[in-house]
Structures are given as C-alpha cells and as structure tokens.
Scaffold this active site. Structure first.
Site, mmCIF file in Angstrom:
data_model
loop_
_atom_site.group_PDB
_atom_site.id
_atom_site.type_symbol
_atom_site.label_atom_id
_atom_site.label_comp_id
_atom_site.label_asym_id
_atom_site.label_seq_id
_atom_site.Cartn_x
_atom_site.Cartn_y
_atom_site.Cartn_z
ATOM 1 N N LYS A 29 -39.469 6.237 -0.916
ATOM 2 C CA LYS A 29 -40.234 5.507 0.103
ATOM 3 C C LYS A 29 -41.624 6.116 0.323
ATOM 4 O O LYS A 29 -42.578 5.396 0.588
ATOM 5 C CB LYS A 29 -39.469 5.440 1.420
ATOM 6 C CG LYS A 29 -39.311 6.764 2.143
ATOM 7 C CD LYS A 29 -38.519 6.614 3.425
ATOM 8 C CE LYS A 29 -38.246 7.951 4.083
ATOM 9 N NZ LYS A 29 -39.428 8.642 4.569
ATOM 10 N N THR A 30 -41.742 7.460 0.204
ATOM 11 C CA THR A 30 -43.051 8.086 0.419
ATOM 12 C C THR A 30 -44.048 7.611 -0.635
ATOM 13 O O THR A 30 -45.216 7.364 -0.331
ATOM 14 C CB THR A 30 -42.930 9.633 0.408
ATOM 15 O OG1 THR A 30 -41.917 10.006 1.343
ATOM 16 C CG2 THR A 30 -44.228 10.292 0.804
ATOM 17 N N ASP A 216 -43.398 4.912 9.035
ATOM 18 C CA ASP A 216 -42.306 5.525 8.278
ATOM 19 C C ASP A 216 -41.113 5.766 9.215
ATOM 20 O O ASP A 216 -41.290 5.885 10.423
ATOM 21 C CB ASP A 216 -42.813 6.861 7.713
ATOM 22 C CG ASP A 216 -41.831 7.488 6.749
ATOM 23 O OD1 ASP A 216 -40.961 6.767 6.213
ATOM 24 O OD2 ASP A 216 -41.930 8.713 6.514
ATOM 25 N N GLU A 217 -39.902 5.859 8.664
ATOM 26 C CA GLU A 217 -38.681 6.169 9.436
ATOM 27 C C GLU A 217 -38.552 5.248 10.657
ATOM 28 O O GLU A 217 -38.295 5.700 11.786
ATOM 29 C CB GLU A 217 -38.705 7.640 9.900
ATOM 30 C CG GLU A 217 -38.859 8.660 8.790
ATOM 31 C CD GLU A 217 -37.602 8.861 7.949
ATOM 32 O OE1 GLU A 217 -36.663 8.059 8.096
ATOM 33 O OE2 GLU A 217 -37.575 9.788 7.128
ATOM 34 N N GLN A 247 -29.512 5.570 8.153
ATOM 35 C CA GLN A 247 -29.903 6.957 8.431
ATOM 36 C C GLN A 247 -30.415 7.126 9.863
ATOM 37 O O GLN A 247 -31.140 8.075 10.145
ATOM 38 C CB GLN A 247 -30.968 7.415 7.431
ATOM 39 C CG GLN A 247 -30.438 7.536 6.010
ATOM 40 C CD GLN A 247 -31.439 8.177 5.079
ATOM 41 O OE1 GLN A 247 -31.644 9.382 5.090
ATOM 42 N NE2 GLN A 247 -32.087 7.361 4.267
ATOM 43 N N ARG A 606 -27.688 14.104 0.785
ATOM 44 C CA ARG A 606 -28.590 15.264 0.588
ATOM 45 C C ARG A 606 -28.331 15.904 -0.775
ATOM 46 O O ARG A 606 -29.159 16.636 -1.288
ATOM 47 C CB ARG A 606 -28.366 16.347 1.655
ATOM 48 C CG ARG A 606 -28.647 15.991 3.110
ATOM 49 C CD ARG A 606 -29.941 15.270 3.331
ATOM 50 N NE ARG A 606 -29.736 13.833 3.314
ATOM 51 C CZ ARG A 606 -30.699 12.939 3.148
ATOM 52 N NH1 ARG A 606 -31.932 13.336 2.931
ATOM 53 N NH2 ARG A 606 -30.455 11.647 3.156
#
Length: 672
Positions: A29-30, A216-217, A247, A606
């Site tokens: 996504k970044t 973002d997020e 998330q 993770r």
C-alpha cells in the site's frame, strides 16, 4: 508503474472521483500511496503544495516523503504535505489561532500534563478516592473529544450521576486549558473540525490549499478524524483513502472500522480497488490468516494470495505451564540461531499484554539471548529532556502552568510547596496562569513574602530570557539559559557518576542542536519556522514518537500484537494462545470477539517464513495453578496447514533431559 501489479496501477491512475483502496496486509500500500502522489504531480499536474497525505505515525510519514522525493523532481514536490493527522491539525491551529481565540505560542499538553490538571481539578471537587478513577476520567474525556462531544452536550446527555460529574470536570478542564493558552492531543483534531464547521470562509481557504487528499490506515480513524477528512474533501471529492478493515485493532482509542463503510454512504460514486496480492508471507501463512478472519462479518470481502512457495506448516506448541512456554521459545530461538545461522533480529515474539514478557525476558537473559522490548524509554521521557522541554515551553508560553511547575524548582530555588499552593490558589481565584499572577500587585497579600520574592526573581529572569529569545538569535540564548541556571552542576549533584551527568548534559545539547537543525532546514523556504514553531514541533514529535524508537542491532524483538502492526519478521512466535488471554477476558465478557480475531490476523500476517503459536496447559493465577482452555482461534486454523506439538502424554522429565542435552551439545559446538 512497471513495478506495480494491475490492481496497484489501477489505484494509482484513478483520479476522477473518490476512491477506497482496500489493502490487505503486505500488499504494497505504501508503494501505491507514494506513486499516486508522484502521478498526481507529474501526470495530472497538481502542484505538490496542493496535495496532502495523512498517516498515523511520524515514521510512516517520513518513509512516504522520502520515497516521493526519489520519484519526483524536488522542485515539483515543493510544499507537499506528508504528515500525521495531529501534525496537520497543529499547523491548522497555528495558522488560525486568532479565529480559535488562542494566542501565538500556545502549549500542547501531553497525557501527563493533562493528568496533572485533571488531578488538580478533582482534588478540589471532591472525593478522597478521586485518584483511583483518574485514568478512567481521562479516557472518558478523550473518547468524548474523539466523538466530537462538547462539554455542554456531555453535561446535558449524562446518563447518571457519575457521568454528570465527569462532564462537569470536562467543562472545567477545557476552561483551564483555554486559560493556560494550551490544547491537549485530542484538541489538535477537534479544534480544526469545530472551526471548519462554524467558519465557512476558513474551510474554503483550506479546501483551496488541499486539492487532493490521501489517507493511510483509514480503518484507524476515529469519528473526529473522519469528519476532518469529510469537511476537507466534500466539495470536489478528490481523495484516495487506503485501509484494511481486517487490521482495525484500536477500538479502545476510538478507531472505527465502520468508517470504511460510511464512506460509501457519504460518497455514493466511491470506487473500490482491492489489493489482495501479498508480497510478504508464504502461501500457507496467508491461507491460515484468510481462514481465521473469514469468521468475522465483512462489508468488503477479500482474500490474500501470494506467489511465494507454500512454506512450512504453522506449528501449534502445547507447553506444560508458562515457565516451560517461555523456556521453549528461548531454546528454539537459540537452536535455530546455532543450527541455521539465523540472526536474532529475525525473530519476533508477540503477545497480547505487556505482562507476558516478564518471564520470557528472564529466560532470554538466562541463555544470554539479546532482546529488545518495543516501546522502551524514549529520548523525550528522560528527566533531563523533560526539564529542558519544560523551560522551552515556558519561554514560548509563560501561561503554561504544567511547564512552570516542572521547572520552577529545577534546579532548586528553595520555593516550597506551600508557596506554590498559595500562588496556585490566588491564580485560580483570578482565573489567570500562575506566571501571570506573579505580576499582579495583589499576589503579595496571598503569597508569603520570602517565597514571593524568589518566585518574582525567577519570573523576571524568564521574562528577560524570553525577550532575548525573540530579539536575538535564539540558539545562543537557549544555550545561555542552561548556563544561567547552572543545569550541568545540578546534574552532577544528582547523578550516580560524573559520566552519567555528562551523558545527560549531552542529551540536552543534542536537543538544542535539533532545534537549530529545524530552524536551518526551513530557511528561505515556504516551511521556514520561528522558534515557537520549532519547539511546538518538538513537543508533538515527542508525543507521536514515544513508541517509535528504532534499533537495528541484532536482538530478538519482543512486542505486543498492537505494537507489531505495520511490521514484519522472518520468524514469528505468538505466545499465550489461550481463552482469556487471546481472546482477552474482557472481550469474551463484552462479546466483542471480532477485534480480538483481527489481532490474531495481524499477528499471523507479521510472519514471512515461519510461524509458531504457543500456549500453556496450566497457568498460575493468584498463586493457584489453573487448567487453561486453548484459544478458540487455534480451532479456526485450517487443519491441513498446522502441526500440533506437545499433545502426547510423554514423560515430561525425559523431555526436559533431552532438551538440556541438545542445548549442551549446541553450546559445545559453539565453544568449539
């Protein structure tokens, strides 16, 4: 663009309306956000100064800005805003402080300052047991602010006597903040929202300034942050938000995963693109993550997949008790380090609550395994930095009572608590700050003469230093400040060793150098800042970065599941997979298992290569051994992808002897 997959390219190129990018864990996504900023500047022709990207941590903002500047000509990117929500809010308040009724140089109260003010208010209200509920009251006020509930509304909507009392404390708390020319952390979002709602001209100005917004997020936004975004983009709906409802693990601090669904109601033409290709984990790890999270209800369906190999099975390890669980994790890490040459930094141990790390730390120390606990002491939490920041805060805002009380007796000026209490009572009666009260003639009638004389000498020195800071080059004045108060001598008197005192003083000079760098970096640019701005930025950086310290040394990483979000590790252990730990007891009681399942999902995703889940069959509770129930989430994993260990009734002592023999052999090999 050639480095992006088809879905990522679609997300970057779509600029014709509102957009939601549903980005699964590890889906790049970044890259999408940074390349979209570059695309908007280079292909769409929007100047960098009219684009803003918002995130939740300084680390993420820094990483994004660095990536964009590598993709785009520096001149074209000039003025681009990549910041946290709170940093943007701070800039808005600074620019519009007159509309909000604040003076320049307002202070930002951190959680400790806010707690001290609330404690002060409660002691004067009230009951002897006030201290027990202080954190609860602070959390309630924070939640009310995040839900945009003003003190007046909180009073009128109070459901019972307790809520009524908290609402009245909230009302007085806000009045005192205003009197101190201060805002707290939640105000950094709330005040711009309130201003935009009441002042269309100011809102229009910021809409002209921000022509395209990226967030973002997005699943971590609270109601107030959602409203800020909506107000800024409502006119032209030129925005892209990136998020993952699976998330969303911060409900306890106001995050609302439903904000993703609300977006579709508020912007019916919303385009949705799903990023489901994961670049991080093995296929087996992803299959486990997908299977677990499928048990939660979804507005948007998605499933992660990967080109990576199938990978090892997920190991579920049953241990006799919490001691053998910690022992098993420590010896496994050492075993893999010695047999396979895996670096310690490639291991992470994740857990639901901080208390779970204590026993593990003892085992790691016993085997001399280096480790790092995420969220250790931050630079800004050191006493010498708190003192230095107290002085700097007082210089830019003498009405900051929290800063005044922090430094008035550091170093000692023989100003006793009764003198400060007298001054505090007088200041409250006059509804002014303690520093301002010192300049009143009437203070002499309420504060003992000897103490008042010392306080006024301190105030006179502060006024003079403050004046010089604005009239001269501020850095030499700040350096002189620490010489004037003989701070280094004070450190030597109170440090264990001369070396310790020197190290603490070096920290103070490092802080001063940081201010110098901030002033130098902005010179001659649109970002040029004065000393007030630089100090305010440092205060906010402190508040945002307390959990963000980086350490690249070769150590096993120990961290909570909440702290692990956004990170990845080759080899992951998740411990304490038991009912009442994960899922947490309070979630079971409140029937709010969905967020706990999202925590499980975050933990699984993770891991890049291997994942081991451990639990104890027995655990001590209040001195008694109790039989535990394995976490329901273990039963939700796909049976073909997991390997259960420790389920047989083999002799425990024999197992222990075997483990010790293996370890001795390994240590022998290492010595050889």
């Amino acid at each position: 663009m050639s480095q992006l997959n088809p879905r990522q390219r679609e997300a970057v190129r779509y600029v014709d309306g509102p957009m939601l990018v549903l980005a699964g864990a590890g889906s790049g996504k970044t890259s999408v956000i940074t390349r979209k900023m570059a695309y908007l500047i280079e292909q769409v022709g929007i100047p960098g100064r009219h684009i803003a990207a918002l995130t939740f941590t300084n680390k993420a903002a820094r990483e994004m800005k660095e990536r964009v500047t590598k993709l785009v000509d520096r001149k074209l990117a000039r003025g681009l805003t990549v910041s946290t929500f709170h940093n943007l809010g701070l800039n808005m308040i600074r620019e519009e402080h007159t509309h909000l009724g604040y003076h320049p140089g307002f202070s930002i109260f951190d959680a400790e300052d806010a707690k001290a003010l609330l404690q002060d208010l409660m002691l004067r209200e009230a009951s002897a047991d006030a201290g027990d509920e202080l954190s609860d009251i602070q959390m309630t006020i924070s939640n009310w602010k995040n839900a945009m509930l003003a003190p007046g509304h909180a009073v009128s909507r109070a459901a019972d006597e307790r809520e009524q009392r908290i609402a009245l404390i909230y009302k007085r708390y806000q009045e005192y903040l205003k009197a101190y020319n201060a805002v707290d952390f939640d105000d950094l979002i709330l005040l711009p929202v309130q201003l935009f709602q009441s002042n269309p001209e100011v809102l229009a100005k910021w809409r002209r300034k921000i022509r395209y917004l990226l967030v973002d997020e997005y699943q971590d936004t609270n109601l107030c942050q959602y409203e800020l975004v909506k107000l800024l983009v409502a006119e032209r709906a030129a925005f892209t938000v990136v998020g993952d409802d699976d998330q969303s693990i911060y409900a306890w601090r106001g995050a609302r995963p439903e904000n993703l669904a609300t977006l579709k109601d508020d912007f019916p033409s919303l385009k949705i693109v799903k990023l489901e290709q994961n670049y991080r984990s093995t296929s087996r790890i992803l299959r486990c993550a997908n299977t677990v999270i499928a048990n939660n209800p979804h507005v948007f369906e998605k499933a992660l997949w990967s080109d990576h190999a199938i990978g090892d099975e997920i190991r579920i390890i049953r241990c006799r008790n919490e001691d053998s669980e910690a022992e098993r994790i420590a010896t496994e890490i050492l075993d893999q380090k010695l047999k396979k040459g895996i670096d310690f930094r490639d291991f992470a141990v994740l857990y639901r609550g901080n208390h779970q790390s204590r026993l593990l730390e003892m085992k790691l120390q016993a085997y001399q395994i280096p480790y790092r606990i995420s969220g250790g002491q931050s630079f800004f939490s050191r006493n010498e930095i708190k003192d230095a920041m107290g002085y700097l805060r007082l210089m830019i805002n003498p009405d900051d009572d929290a800063a005044f009380l922090r430094v008035v007796n550091v170093p000692r000026r023989e100003i006793g608590p009764s003198t400060l209490e007298q001054l505090g009572n007088y200041a409250r009666g006059r509804k002014v700050s303690m520093f301002r009260a010192l300049h009143d003639l009437g203070a002499a009638e309420h504060v003992a003469e000897r103490g008042l004389d010392k306080l006024r000498r301190f105030a006179h020195w502060t006024d003079r230093t403050c004046q010089r800071m604005y009239q001269e080059d501020p850095i030499p004045v700040i350096k002189q400040l620490f010489t004037d108060i003989e701070y280094e001598e004070w450190l030597h008197q109170h440090a264990g060793t001369p070396k310790q005192a020197e190290r603490r003083m070096e920290n103070v000079w490092y802080l001063v150098d940081s201010i110098q760098r901030m002033l130098d970096d902005g010179k001659g640019t649109a970002d040029e800042m004065g000393i007030e701005d630089a100090i305010s930025r440092l205060i906010l950086r402190d508040m945002m970065e307390r959990q963000e310290e980086e350490d690249d040394s070769d150590k096993v990483q120990l961290l909570t599941l909440h702290a692990s979000k956004g990170l990845e590790f080759p080899h992951v252990f998740m411990m304490g997979l038991e009912e009442e730990i994960l899922p947490h007891r309070s979630s079971i009681e409140e029937n709010s298992i969905e967020e706990e399942r999202r925590l499980m999902y975050v933990g699984i995703t993770r891991a890049r290569q291997t994942l081991a889940l451990t639990y104890a069959a027995q655990r001590k509770q209040y001195g008694e051994k109790i039989e535990t129930i394995p976490s329901r989430f273990l039963d939700e994993l796909p049976p073909d992808d997991v390997l259960w260990e420790g389920m047989g009734d083999t002799d425990a002592a024999a197992n222990q002897r075997k483990g010790k023999a293996t370890l001795s052999a390994l240590l022998g090999d290492l010595g050889a």
